[in-house]
Design an enzyme around this catalytic site. Sequence first.
Site, PDB file in Angstrom:
ATOM      1  N   TYR A 232      -0.636  -0.917  10.328  1.00 41.01           N
ATOM      2  CA  TYR A 232      -0.859  -1.244   8.910  1.00 41.01           C
ATOM      3  C   TYR A 232       0.281  -0.692   8.044  1.00 41.01           C
ATOM      4  O   TYR A 232       0.842  -1.402   7.211  1.00 41.01           O
ATOM      5  CB  TYR A 232      -2.203  -0.647   8.488  1.00 41.01           C
ATOM      6  CG  TYR A 232      -2.571  -0.805   7.039  1.00 41.01           C
ATOM      7  CD1 TYR A 232      -3.169  -1.984   6.583  1.00 41.01           C
ATOM      8  CD2 TYR A 232      -2.346   0.213   6.117  1.00 41.01           C
ATOM      9  CE1 TYR A 232      -3.524  -2.121   5.239  1.00 41.01           C
ATOM     10  CE2 TYR A 232      -2.696   0.082   4.782  1.00 41.01           C
ATOM     11  CZ  TYR A 232      -3.285  -1.090   4.349  1.00 41.01           C
ATOM     12  OH  TYR A 232      -3.641  -1.230   3.016  1.00 41.01           O
TER      13      TYR A 232
ATOM     14  N   LYS B   9       2.891  -2.763   5.731  1.00 39.28           N
ATOM     15  CA  LYS B   9       2.963  -2.560   4.285  1.00 39.28           C
ATOM     16  C   LYS B   9       4.403  -2.218   3.887  1.00 39.28           C
ATOM     17  O   LYS B   9       4.867  -2.615   2.823  1.00 39.28           O
ATOM     18  CB  LYS B   9       1.976  -1.480   3.847  1.00 39.28           C
ATOM     19  CG  LYS B   9       0.520  -1.923   3.971  1.00 39.28           C
ATOM     20  CD  LYS B   9       0.293  -3.237   3.250  1.00 39.28           C
ATOM     21  CE  LYS B   9      -1.127  -3.674   3.104  1.00 39.28           C
ATOM     22  NZ  LYS B   9      -1.259  -4.996   2.460  1.00 39.28           N
TER      23      LYS B   9
ATOM     24  N   SER C  71       0.849  -1.199   0.000  1.00 37.51           N
ATOM     25  CA  SER C  71       0.000   0.000   0.000  1.00 37.51           C
ATOM     26  C   SER C  71       0.880   1.243   0.000  1.00 37.51           C
ATOM     27  O   SER C  71       1.983   1.232   0.558  1.00 37.51           O
ATOM     28  CB  SER C  71      -0.864  -0.003   1.256  1.00 37.51           C
ATOM     29  OG  SER C  71      -1.460   1.267   1.431  1.00 37.51           O
TER      30      SER C  71
HETATM   31  N1  LIG Z   1      -8.602  -0.820  -1.385  1.00 35.82           N
HETATM   32  C1  LIG Z   1      -7.587   0.033  -1.298  1.00 35.82           C
HETATM   33  O1  LIG Z   1      -7.733   1.241  -1.540  1.00 35.82           O
HETATM   34  C2  LIG Z   1      -6.229  -0.466  -0.920  1.00 35.82           C
HETATM   35  C3  LIG Z   1      -5.178   0.455  -0.932  1.00 35.82           C
HETATM   36  C4  LIG Z   1      -3.912  -0.002  -0.610  1.00 35.82           C
HETATM   37  C5  LIG Z   1      -3.702  -1.334  -0.329  1.00 35.82           C
HETATM   38  N2  LIG Z   1      -4.746  -2.195  -0.298  1.00 35.82           N
HETATM   39  C6  LIG Z   1      -4.461  -3.601   0.026  1.00 35.82           C
HETATM   40  O2  LIG Z   1      -5.140  -4.444  -0.876  1.00 35.82           O
HETATM   41  C7  LIG Z   1      -5.438  -5.692  -0.255  1.00 35.82           C
HETATM   42  C8  LIG Z   1      -6.923  -5.989  -0.428  1.00 35.82           C
HETATM   43  O3  LIG Z   1      -7.658  -4.965   0.217  1.00 35.82           O
HETATM   44  P1  LIG Z   1      -9.203  -4.677  -0.067  1.00 35.82           P
HETATM   45  O4  LIG Z   1      -9.358  -3.211  -0.090  1.00 35.82           O
HETATM   46  O5  LIG Z   1      -9.687  -5.499  -1.190  1.00 35.82           O
HETATM   47  O6  LIG Z   1      -9.814  -5.199   1.331  1.00 35.82           O
HETATM   48  P2  LIG Z   1     -11.051  -6.128   1.680  1.00 35.82           P
HETATM   49  O7  LIG Z   1     -12.222  -5.768   0.853  1.00 35.82           O
HETATM   50  O8  LIG Z   1     -11.199  -6.055   3.157  1.00 35.82           O
HETATM   51  O9  LIG Z   1     -10.546  -7.582   1.283  1.00 35.82           O
HETATM   52  C9  LIG Z   1      -9.551  -8.204   2.033  1.00 35.82           C
HETATM   53  C10 LIG Z   1      -9.603  -9.688   1.789  1.00 35.82           C
HETATM   54  O10 LIG Z   1      -8.564 -10.302   2.580  1.00 35.82           O
HETATM   55  C11 LIG Z   1      -9.142 -11.367   3.299  1.00 35.82           C
HETATM   56  N3  LIG Z   1      -8.392 -11.677   4.508  1.00 35.82           N
HETATM   57  C12 LIG Z   1      -8.127 -10.864   5.560  1.00 35.82           C
HETATM   58  N4  LIG Z   1      -7.425 -11.509   6.488  1.00 35.82           N
HETATM   59  C13 LIG Z   1      -7.230 -12.757   6.026  1.00 35.82           C
HETATM   60  C14 LIG Z   1      -6.595 -13.897   6.545  1.00 35.82           C
HETATM   61  N5  LIG Z   1      -6.013 -13.888   7.757  1.00 35.82           N
HETATM   62  N6  LIG Z   1      -6.560 -15.026   5.804  1.00 35.82           N
HETATM   63  C15 LIG Z   1      -7.146 -15.059   4.578  1.00 35.82           C
HETATM   64  N7  LIG Z   1      -7.795 -14.011   4.042  1.00 35.82           N
HETATM   65  C16 LIG Z   1      -7.848 -12.872   4.764  1.00 35.82           C
HETATM   66  C17 LIG Z   1     -10.564 -10.929   3.581  1.00 35.82           C
HETATM   67  O11 LIG Z   1     -11.365 -12.041   3.940  1.00 35.82           O
HETATM   68  P3  LIG Z   1     -12.679 -11.889   4.879  1.00 35.82           P
HETATM   69  O12 LIG Z   1     -13.825 -11.597   3.965  1.00 35.82           O
HETATM   70  O13 LIG Z   1     -12.754 -13.234   5.520  1.00 35.82           O
HETATM   71  O14 LIG Z   1     -12.420 -10.783   5.846  1.00 35.82           O
HETATM   72  C18 LIG Z   1     -10.914 -10.327   2.223  1.00 35.82           C
HETATM   73  O15 LIG Z   1     -11.262 -11.328   1.302  1.00 35.82           O
HETATM   74  C19 LIG Z   1      -5.024  -5.552   1.206  1.00 35.82           C
HETATM   75  O16 LIG Z   1      -3.752  -6.132   1.401  1.00 35.82           O
HETATM   76  C20 LIG Z   1      -4.964  -4.051   1.390  1.00 35.82           C
HETATM   77  O17 LIG Z   1      -4.083  -3.687   2.409  1.00 35.82           O
HETATM   78  C21 LIG Z   1      -6.015  -1.794  -0.582  1.00 35.82           C
END
Ligand SMILES: NC(=O)c1ccc[n+]([C@@H]2O[C@H](COP(=O)([O-])OP(=O)(O)OC[C@H]3O[C@@H](n4cnc5c(N)ncnc54)[C@H](OP(=O)(O)O)[C@@H]3O)[C@@H](O)[C@H]2O)c1
Length: 330
Positions: A205, A209, A176
């Site tokens: 976090y 990252k 991130s």
């Molecule tokens: N969206 C953004 O703007 C953004 C920006 C920078 C970085 N990111 C990164 O992108 C990645 C995805 O984020 P997102 O925005 O798509 O978030 P999200 O909608 O919360 O999705 C996260 C996914 O990770 C799963 N997860 C969490 N902990 C886990 C574990 N211990 N074992 C297996 N699966 C697990 C969740 O499963 P559950 O449904 O079971 O919770 C969910 O499927 C993350 O690493 C986040 O830090 C996102």
Amino acid sequence: MGLIRNCSFLLYGTKHFGKSGFARAAASWDNSVMERRLEGKVVMVTGANQGLGFEAAQELARRGATLYMVCRNAQRGEEAVQKVRQATGNQDVHLQVCDVSSLASVDSLVREWEVAGRPLHVLVNNAGILVHEYSLSPDGHESCFATHTLGSFALTTALGPLLARSAPSRVIFVSSGGMYTAPLEVKHAGNEDLAGRRYDGMLAYSRDKRRQVALAERLAERWAGQGVGVYSMHPGWATTEGVKKSIPGFYSFYRDSFRDVAQGADTIVWLALQDMASLQPGAFYLDRTTQPKHLPLAGTQYGSAAVDSLWAALERMVEGKVKPVQLAAA
Ligand SMILES: NC(=O)c1ccc[n+]([C@@H]2O[C@H](COP(=O)([O-])OP(=O)(O)OC[C@H]3O[C@@H](n4cnc5c(N)ncnc54)[C@H](OP(=O)(O)O)[C@@H]3O)[C@@H](O)[C@H]2O)c1
């Protein structure tokens, strides 16, 4: 220093991380890479039941990959697998139940892959959380650390022999831009000493990252001669359920600038498809382009000794709990 870092991050992020940054970057892209097919390639995406992980998984399945969606909840995972099968017509899509924050769960996954003897060409370490309550993983590590740093380290290093045997292969860490606000913190890797301090989920976090970026760098160096490319990336600010829930204030302030989930997952898919010779091992990508790993005046630089210490600390935590995959003779 913290104030300078955060201001610098917000200025840089406002310009590059939203949908306008995506549109500016996309104006000069050659999209022919995105037409490539992945038949015969085995892909694993962690945290694949929603958000960016789901979107990236679906796009990789659409291109014919044999896909393993790693989800911690069997029901949510099964629903996601069915959705991907229906949307793409690809039936070679499978659920892999695993809580990446649990070393026992990661070890079970690795043992299963050992027995199955299947190759692995692309591993996407996407699973992520941002929580504001201090909580511990099944192994007693702070949950954010256990998910992003320890879990992805354990999974990737244990699957390393498989990735090497399947080369050319690649690993993508979904980090991130939040990492710009944190130096590489080794001291608190693991069970953070919270005596007298309030848990700061955003800081935890950002640190994790940053650790993912450092791990990608180190893994890329270690595996350079083995045909395994390792990269980290920032999806940009993309609308997902995770963002809405974990940073509601930030999301409501910036929501009109947020990119959609497909734009957020674009660079994950591109990193899986692009020729490895054109990619820079260990680099940090946003919008299909390598990015600086530090913002000006942020004071986040670190030397290789810090990465050595982090690596050694992680090895100690994993030792005896997650064993590397043992390959049967080819
Ligand atoms: N969206 C953004 O703007 C953004 C920006 C920078 C970085 N990111 C990164 O992108 C990645 C995805 O984020 P997102 O925005 O798509 O978030 P999200 O909608 O919360 O999705 C996260 C996914 O990770 C799963 N997860 C969490 N902990 C886990 C574990 N211990 N074992 C297996 N699966 C697990 C969740 O499963 P559950 O449904 O079971 O919770 C969910 O499927 C993350 O690493 C986040 O830090 C996102």
